[in-house]
Enzyme design. Sequence first.
Site, PDB file in Angstrom:
ATOM      1  N   LEU A  64      -3.134 -42.772  20.967  1.00 29.13           N
ATOM      2  CA  LEU A  64      -2.596 -43.551  22.084  1.00 29.13           C
ATOM      3  C   LEU A  64      -3.310 -44.897  22.196  1.00 29.13           C
ATOM      4  O   LEU A  64      -2.684 -45.932  22.398  1.00 29.13           O
ATOM      5  CB  LEU A  64      -2.723 -42.759  23.386  1.00 29.13           C
ATOM      6  CG  LEU A  64      -1.966 -43.308  24.597  1.00 29.13           C
ATOM      7  CD1 LEU A  64      -0.474 -43.468  24.289  1.00 29.13           C
ATOM      8  CD2 LEU A  64      -2.138 -42.385  25.796  1.00 29.13           C
ATOM      9  N   ASN A 111       6.512 -39.226  15.446  1.00 26.26           N
ATOM     10  CA  ASN A 111       5.976 -40.519  15.029  1.00 26.26           C
ATOM     11  C   ASN A 111       5.733 -40.529  13.527  1.00 26.26           C
ATOM     12  O   ASN A 111       5.388 -39.514  12.932  1.00 26.26           O
ATOM     13  CB  ASN A 111       4.685 -40.850  15.793  1.00 26.26           C
ATOM     14  CG  ASN A 111       3.429 -40.397  15.074  1.00 26.26           C
ATOM     15  OD1 ASN A 111       2.937 -41.068  14.162  1.00 26.26           O
ATOM     16  ND2 ASN A 111       2.917 -39.228  15.457  1.00 26.26           N
ATOM     17  N   ARG A 112       5.942 -41.680  12.952  1.00 25.25           N
ATOM     18  CA  ARG A 112       5.548 -41.940  11.564  1.00 25.25           C
ATOM     19  C   ARG A 112       4.859 -43.304  11.519  1.00 25.25           C
ATOM     20  O   ARG A 112       5.172 -44.155  10.691  1.00 25.25           O
ATOM     21  CB  ARG A 112       6.758 -41.868  10.621  1.00 25.25           C
ATOM     22  CG  ARG A 112       7.957 -42.727  11.018  1.00 25.25           C
ATOM     23  CD  ARG A 112       8.986 -42.751   9.880  1.00 25.25           C
ATOM     24  NE  ARG A 112      10.166 -43.536  10.203  1.00 25.25           N
ATOM     25  CZ  ARG A 112      11.297 -43.054  10.708  1.00 25.25           C
ATOM     26  NH1 ARG A 112      11.402 -41.754  10.972  1.00 25.25           N
ATOM     27  NH2 ARG A 112      12.334 -43.852  10.956  1.00 25.25           N
ATOM     28  N   MET A 113       3.917 -43.476  12.437  1.00 22.10           N
ATOM     29  CA  MET A 113       3.263 -44.771  12.612  1.00 22.10           C
ATOM     30  C   MET A 113       2.535 -45.223  11.347  1.00 22.10           C
ATOM     31  O   MET A 113       2.615 -46.385  10.961  1.00 22.10           O
ATOM     32  CB  MET A 113       2.273 -44.717  13.779  1.00 22.10           C
ATOM     33  CG  MET A 113       2.879 -44.264  15.108  1.00 22.10           C
ATOM     34  SD  MET A 113       4.180 -45.353  15.722  1.00 22.10           S
ATOM     35  CE  MET A 113       3.218 -46.738  16.293  1.00 22.10           C
ATOM     36  N   SER A 175      -2.898 -36.216   9.149  1.00 16.92           N
ATOM     37  CA  SER A 175      -1.684 -36.946   9.503  1.00 16.92           C
ATOM     38  C   SER A 175      -0.657 -36.763   8.395  1.00 16.92           C
ATOM     39  O   SER A 175      -0.982 -36.895   7.213  1.00 16.92           O
ATOM     40  CB  SER A 175      -1.978 -38.438   9.673  1.00 16.92           C
ATOM     41  OG  SER A 175      -0.765 -39.161   9.760  1.00 16.92           O
ATOM     42  N   ASN A 246      -3.112 -31.434  14.612  1.00 18.38           N
ATOM     43  CA  ASN A 246      -2.337 -32.660  14.495  1.00 18.38           C
ATOM     44  C   ASN A 246      -0.855 -32.328  14.688  1.00 18.38           C
ATOM     45  O   ASN A 246      -0.507 -31.227  15.096  1.00 18.38           O
ATOM     46  CB  ASN A 246      -2.593 -33.298  13.118  1.00 18.38           C
ATOM     47  CG  ASN A 246      -2.536 -34.817  13.150  1.00 18.38           C
ATOM     48  OD1 ASN A 246      -1.644 -35.404  13.750  1.00 18.38           O
ATOM     49  ND2 ASN A 246      -3.490 -35.462  12.492  1.00 18.38           N
ATOM     50  N   GLY A 297       0.867 -29.938  22.552  1.00 22.57           N
ATOM     51  CA  GLY A 297       1.842 -29.419  23.505  1.00 22.57           C
ATOM     52  C   GLY A 297       1.307 -29.084  24.876  1.00 22.57           C
ATOM     53  O   GLY A 297       1.994 -28.419  25.657  1.00 22.57           O
TER      54      GLY A 297
END
Length: 336
Positions: A64, A111-113, A175, A246, A297
């Site tokens: 974040l 997300n696939r940042m 990730s 993750n 979650g």
Amino acid sequence: MLYRLARAGFFQLDAEKAHDLAISNFKRFTGTPFDLFYRQQLPHRPVQCMGLTFKNPVGLAAGLDKNGECIEAFGAMGFGFVEVGTVTPRPQAGNDKPRLFRLVHAEGIINRMGFNNLGVDHLVENVKRAKYDGIIGINIGKNKDTPIEKGAEDYLICMDKVYPYAGYIAVNISSPNTPGLRSLQYGEALDELLAALKTRQAELAAKHDKYVPLALKIAPDLSDDEIQQICQSLLKNKIDSVIATNTTLDRSLVEGMKFANEAGGLSGRPLQNRSTEVIKCLYKELGEEIPIIGVGGIDSYISAKEKLLAGAKLVQVYSGFIYQGPGLVADIVKNL
């Protein structure tokens, strides 16, 4: 109520634009009367973990605040600790946009940042300036263009630079958005990485007269046998903590929903049960020897308590915070 109104506006925007706007506002409001909109006075619930004292067991998960720009703002919300990053040795733009998607009906996020960040030097300067009396974790990773066989070098570069300023260092090898990264979770590759990190930790502890714990962040998409093998490596190399988990590649609980087929890692409520199962499996192998930080979650006091009962010592939130705001932190801390 205030957050629900703000969320309604933010959710009209593209997910990444909303994220960037929120970070910008937190930076602008910190230290001004406007921080009253999110500042919370929460009861003290100290927890001892990794040789550190956490103000309470609820932390902000990495991702974040990638560049450590809003540490004070998140501290004002009552988080017992703030984990910033993932940060890499060199700045990188990450994957192409769009790369962040809300699955609103499931209270999930994909997300696939791709570890977009301004580099470790930039983050360190922000951490040095932060006026926050809680624990700051710094999550480190490797640059996308660094060959996986040289990945350990990137982790060591980051470790050298963040060590004097980190409360603990989280090693992100899980990730799904950096090609090949998850291969570091297995067998000799994991053992070699952890051994290199522990050797460097000892050198840096002597140099800085300060012991900074290492936490390994793992994926939820592992078999029980693979988790057991990871636990053996953690014990063998005397790693200080493990963060579980993750994001997941599994889409079984969101099949048919808008954005469900987007590539990337899924977080939020659809990950809740699986991450708790991984924590149980870890605790069965590790017991009290290596503490577990539970994430995945958490959207209520009950789901946080489930993680703690499964064996976690601390918990972290991210997606639940996006959907519920600072009130989620208060709900968990006040009810513990």
